[in-house]
Write an enzyme that holds these catalytic residues in place. Structure first.
Site, mmCIF file in Angstrom:
data_model
loop_
_atom_site.group_PDB
_atom_site.id
_atom_site.type_symbol
_atom_site.label_atom_id
_atom_site.label_comp_id
_atom_site.label_asym_id
_atom_site.label_seq_id
_atom_site.Cartn_x
_atom_site.Cartn_y
_atom_site.Cartn_z
ATOM 1 C CG ASP A 11 3.008 25.658 23.653
ATOM 2 O OD1 ASP A 11 2.532 25.468 22.518
ATOM 3 O OD2 ASP A 11 3.509 24.752 24.339
ATOM 4 C CE1 TYR A 228 1.734 23.173 33.038
ATOM 5 C CE2 TYR A 228 0.309 21.619 31.892
ATOM 6 C CZ TYR A 228 1.370 22.491 31.891
ATOM 7 O OH TYR A 228 2.080 22.687 30.749
ATOM 8 C CE LYS A 231 7.432 24.525 32.451
ATOM 9 N NZ LYS A 231 6.748 24.619 33.692
HETATM 10 C C1 F6R Z 1 5.658 20.734 27.895
HETATM 11 C C2 F6R Z 1 6.634 19.804 28.492
HETATM 12 C C3 F6R Z 1 6.658 18.432 27.987
HETATM 13 C C4 F6R Z 1 5.354 17.704 28.197
HETATM 14 C C5 F6R Z 1 5.467 16.219 27.819
HETATM 15 C C6 F6R Z 1 4.152 15.497 27.958
HETATM 16 O O1 F6R Z 1 5.911 22.031 28.211
HETATM 17 O O2 F6R Z 1 7.379 20.171 29.349
HETATM 18 O O3 F6R Z 1 7.729 17.747 28.611
HETATM 19 O O4 F6R Z 1 4.930 17.863 29.517
HETATM 20 O O5 F6R Z 1 5.878 16.137 26.477
HETATM 21 O O6 F6R Z 1 3.224 16.146 27.207
HETATM 22 P P1 F6R Z 1 1.696 15.715 27.147
HETATM 23 O O7 F6R Z 1 1.218 15.570 28.556
HETATM 24 O O8 F6R Z 1 1.080 16.883 26.412
HETATM 25 O O9 F6R Z 1 1.686 14.433 26.348
HETATM 26 MG MG MG Z 2 3.819 22.993 24.918
HETATM 27 MG MG MG Z 3 7.390 25.870 25.975
#
Ligand code: F6R
Ligand code: MG
Ligand code: MG
Length: 382
Positions: A11, A228, A231
């Protein structure tokens, strides 16, 4: 001639949230891979995406964990991440955890599934790529494909498959692996891989001749880093036909949208929905977790294809069921089992909440002895 198939993903930033890879970042990666093909570092390649993950599918004859191939992938991700930064895409460079490349990509952020094999006269392969889930998500379908005769007719009626398959399982808590044979050790295998957050099927071999049939990207970066760090949306390669499961037996394993962890904020269970390439975008509640399957033939190291395997009305009902399951499980809101168990959540405020409330907890009894660290007042999670 031995061919190596390397599927490497990262990513590097995406459009409008963790939603979809931007075409300009694909173009940037394409420049690097085209040059590597011209310079005979790789024989062939195909670039695609699933949700916010950029996917590099490469063939070459340099074996697994090859420095030149991995450096090529790294450079492709770096260039794509630069474009992502220039465009102001979301989470640009997210999975590139190091500033410099050293040797190979293991532990550096990208997910890697590689397999070296002697090409058969016809070499059909399926490449699965998932977004908003983690490597253990392939445990269930791998069991069905290679060990469940109700899924795979060939286990019963194809003499080459009849002896069964060997599963290499990695314990990502201990860093140990074990090989288990099916059908005779089926129950032991299931006892382990039914805990997919810890025991991950990494490779599958045909028992009759040890031919490798499958490989999965297994790294769980948060376990390596202790927190973390992105992902680990997993990829998997499965070889098909001629003494291996037929293409349709492989796809049959995805006719149930089973629950996987990794939805919204990496912290929720949701149904894994097989989709066509055009629907490989995370939308509802940043999902639901999606799976794309591309079919290729490999000939003299060249990739012939792909065909978009879930772009098919035969999977419409599976998708509809996935939406029904999504509706149902979403109604749990912040409650388990929609929300993951605390140890598995991508990010959690639980320690902060507990810290804030700790002086208000009143001692009542010493009767309860078990205190997993995540519930303890002393825990210090990020
Ligand atoms: C990313 C994922 C998303 C993010 C969510 C919050 O792999 O699973 O669900 O965790 O969009 O993203 P942030 O914390 O980057 O605003
Ligand atoms: Mg991402
Ligand atoms: Mg992804």
């Amino acid at each position: 001639m031995k061919t190596t198939l390397s599927v490497i993903k990262a990513d590097i930033g995406s459009l409008a949230g963790h939603h979809v890879v931007h075409p300009d970042t694909i173009a940037a990666a394409n420049k690097i891979l085209a040059e590597a093909k011209r310079n005979n570092v790789i024989s062939d390649y195909y670039i695609t995406y699933v949700g916010d993950d950029l996917q590099l599918i490469m063939t070459h004859n340099r074996g697994e964990l090859d420095t030149k191939v991995h450096e090529t992938a790294w450079n492709a991700f770096k260039e794509a991440a630069k474009v992502a930064k220039d465009l102001g895409l979301y989470a640009a460079g997210q999975d590139l955890l190091s500033d410099s490349f050293s040797g190979n990509l293991r532990g550096m952020g990208p997910g890697i599934a590689e397999m070296e094999f002697e090409e058969r006269p016809a070499e059909p392969v399926v490449i699965f790529m998932a977004d908003k889930t983690e490597p253990g998500a392939y445990n269930l379908p791998l069991y069905k494909i290679f060990a469940d005769p109700f899924n795979t007719a060939g286990l019963v009626i194809d003499p080459t498959m009849h002896e069964g398959y060997k599963f290499e399982v990695l314990d990502v808590y201990e860093g140990e692996s074990i090989i288990l044979n099916t059908p005779e050790e089926t129950y032991d295998l299931l006892a382990l891989i039914g805990t997919p957050s810890r025991y991950i099927v990494r490779r599958v071999y045909r028992k009759a001749d040890n031919l490798q049939a499958s490989v999965v990207s297994v790294e769980r970066l948060n376990l390596i880093a202790g927190k973390y760090v992105g992902k680990d949306d997993p990829v998997m390669v499965v070889r098909a036909q001629h003494g291996l499961p037929a293409l349709g037996e492989i796809l049959e394993a995805f006719t149930v949208p089973y629950l996987v962890p990794g939805w919204m904020r990496g912290s929720h269970y949701g149904p894994l929905m097989p989709v066509s390439q055009k629907d490989a975008r995370a939308t509802r509640f940043d999902g639901p977790p999606r799976l794309v399957g591309l079919g290729f033939n490999i000939k003299n190291g060249k990739l012939v294809g792909p065909t978009d395997l879930f772009d098919d009305p035969a999977f419409d009902e599976v998708r509809r069921t996935a939406v029904i399951i999504a509706d149902y499980i979403r109604k749990h809101g912040p409650f388990m089992p929609h929300r993951l168990e605390p140890q598995e959540m991508e990010y959690t405020t639980l320690p902060l909440v507990i810290e804030k409330l700790k002086n208000r907890f009143k001692k009542e009894t010493d009767m309860y002895k078990t205190k997993p660290s995540v519930y303890s007042h002393e825990s210090s999670h990020e």
